[in-house]
Write a protein that holds these residues in place. Structure first.
Motif, short mmCIF file in Angstrom:
data_model
loop_
_atom_site.label_atom_id
_atom_site.label_comp_id
_atom_site.label_asym_id
_atom_site.label_seq_id
_atom_site.Cartn_x
_atom_site.Cartn_y
_atom_site.Cartn_z
N LEU A 108 0.84 -1.20 0.00
CA LEU A 108 0.00 0.00 0.00
C LEU A 108 0.87 1.25 0.00
O LEU A 108 0.62 2.20 -0.76
CB LEU A 108 -0.93 -0.01 1.22
CG LEU A 108 -1.77 1.24 1.45
CD1 LEU A 108 -2.76 1.44 0.31
CD2 LEU A 108 -2.52 1.14 2.78
N CYS A 112 1.17 4.03 -3.05
CA CYS A 112 0.90 5.47 -2.87
C CYS A 112 2.11 6.30 -3.30
O CYS A 112 1.94 7.36 -3.92
CB CYS A 112 0.56 5.74 -1.41
SG CYS A 112 -1.10 5.18 -0.93
N LEU A 115 2.10 6.36 -7.08
CA LEU A 115 1.06 7.25 -7.60
C LEU A 115 1.46 8.70 -7.42
O LEU A 115 1.25 9.53 -8.32
CB LEU A 115 -0.27 6.97 -6.88
CG LEU A 115 -1.46 7.85 -7.28
CD1 LEU A 115 -1.75 7.73 -8.78
CD2 LEU A 115 -2.70 7.47 -6.46
N TRP A 116 2.03 9.04 -6.26
CA TRP A 116 2.47 10.42 -6.02
C TRP A 116 3.52 10.83 -7.05
O TRP A 116 3.44 11.91 -7.64
CB TRP A 116 3.04 10.54 -4.61
CG TRP A 116 3.55 11.92 -4.29
CD1 TRP A 116 2.82 13.00 -3.87
CD2 TRP A 116 4.90 12.39 -4.38
NE1 TRP A 116 3.61 14.09 -3.69
CE2 TRP A 116 4.90 13.75 -4.00
CE3 TRP A 116 6.10 11.78 -4.75
CZ2 TRP A 116 6.06 14.51 -3.97
CZ3 TRP A 116 7.26 12.54 -4.72
CH2 TRP A 116 7.23 13.89 -4.34
N LEU A 142 -2.00 11.66 -0.13
CA LEU A 142 -1.83 10.22 -0.31
C LEU A 142 -1.44 9.53 0.99
O LEU A 142 -1.84 8.39 1.24
CB LEU A 142 -0.79 9.95 -1.40
CG LEU A 142 -1.31 10.19 -2.82
CD1 LEU A 142 -0.16 10.26 -3.81
CD2 LEU A 142 -2.29 9.09 -3.21
N THR A 143 -0.67 10.22 1.84
CA THR A 143 -0.35 9.65 3.15
C THR A 143 -1.61 9.51 3.99
O THR A 143 -1.81 8.52 4.69
CB THR A 143 0.68 10.53 3.87
OG1 THR A 143 1.82 10.72 3.03
CG2 THR A 143 1.13 9.87 5.16
N ALA A 145 -4.66 9.12 2.80
CA ALA A 145 -5.48 8.05 2.23
C ALA A 145 -4.96 6.67 2.64
O ALA A 145 -5.74 5.77 2.94
CB ALA A 145 -5.50 8.18 0.71
N ALA A 146 -3.63 6.51 2.66
CA ALA A 146 -3.06 5.23 3.09
C ALA A 146 -3.32 4.99 4.57
O ALA A 146 -3.66 3.87 4.99
CB ALA A 146 -1.57 5.21 2.80
N ALA A 160 -9.57 7.14 -0.52
CA ALA A 160 -9.38 6.87 -1.95
C ALA A 160 -10.21 7.81 -2.81
O ALA A 160 -9.75 8.32 -3.84
CB ALA A 160 -9.76 5.42 -2.24
N VAL A 163 -8.65 11.23 -2.97
CA VAL A 163 -7.54 11.26 -3.93
C VAL A 163 -8.08 11.44 -5.35
O VAL A 163 -7.56 12.26 -6.13
CB VAL A 163 -6.70 9.97 -3.83
CG1 VAL A 163 -5.70 9.89 -4.99
CG2 VAL A 163 -5.97 9.92 -2.50
#
Length: 234
Positions: A108, A112, A115-116, A142-143, A145-146, A160, A163
């Motif tokens: 995960l 992320c 994706l970033w 993103l942090t 969301a994770a 998610a 994002v």
């Protein structure tokens, strides 16, 4: 649904109508009220409101107002406000035990990070002077969301969807337009805030979700309840 959630859904629908029909007065009437209605719902349900989540929604309100204005300056201010939103959510998730949760899910974290890097590589050259604001914001987003996985599927979906909403915002800032993009931005944003707030609204105390495997706890809740009921029946 509770009356405040009915009010929230009504405001969202009116806002989507205003966005779709380019009716700015309707947008100004509805968008600044979205986060405050969720904050009031959270406060009424928990009687204390989770201060970090209330702060996140306060930052979101300021960001919503800023993004109703036009110009690079307003976009930068809105991004800074939403950075505050993500940091507040992030700290709240880490207080729930997000650090062990992330250590247990290296794929995960890697996803992320990938994706970033990919999103910034594509979008930042198109953003020009705004790149300095978008790069740290996207990292915090993103942090968050994770980390949301620590509180189970509701929060994970909220992260998610947040994002996806901000990716749509980034595309617009980079000059990429397609039919329905502004409506999708608001629909996903409203859904994300509702999911994230709902995750905290159904958590009585911060300590009650200290288990870092919150997703696994959620999945095992139903079988455990069933076993308890069966034992009581015997």
């Amino acid at each position: 649904m509770p009356p405040l959630l009915v009010a929230y859904v009504g405001l969202v629908l009116l806002n989507l109508l205003g966005v779709g029909l380019h009716q700015e007065p309707l947008e100004w009437l509805t968008k600044p009220l979205l986060a405050p209605v969720l904050a009031l719902y959270l406060w009424r349900l928990t009687r204390r409101g989770h201060p970090l989540v209330l702060a996140a929604l306060a930052f979101a309100t300021a960001g919503d107002v800023a993004l109703l204005l036009s110009g690079a300056g307003a976009f930068a201010v809105g991004t800074a406000c939403f950075l505050g939103t993500q940091i507040c959510y992030l700290v709240a998730f880490f207080r729930q035990g997000a650090a062990p949760c992330l250590r247990a899910r290296p794929l995960l974290v890697i996803g992320c990070l990938a994706l970033w890097a990919a999103a910034n590589a594509v979008l930042l050259p198109q953003l020009g002077a705004l790149a300095w604001a978008v790069a740290p914001y996207s990292g915090a987003l993103l942090t968050m969301a994770a980390s949301a996985w620590v509180m189970g599927p509701r929060a994970a979906w909220g992260g998610a969807v947040f994002v996806s909403s901000d990716l749509l915002v980034g595309l617009g800032a980079a000059g990429v337009e397609f039919p329905g993009r502004p409506v999708l931005v608001m629909a996903t944003y409203a859904a994300a805030q509702l999911l994230l707030t709902g995750a905290f609204a159904h958590t009585r105390t911060v300590q009650e979700v200290s288990n870092p495997t919150g997703w696994d706890a959620h999945r095992s809740a139903a079988p455990a309840a069933g076993a308890a009921g069966e034992a009581a029946g015997r």
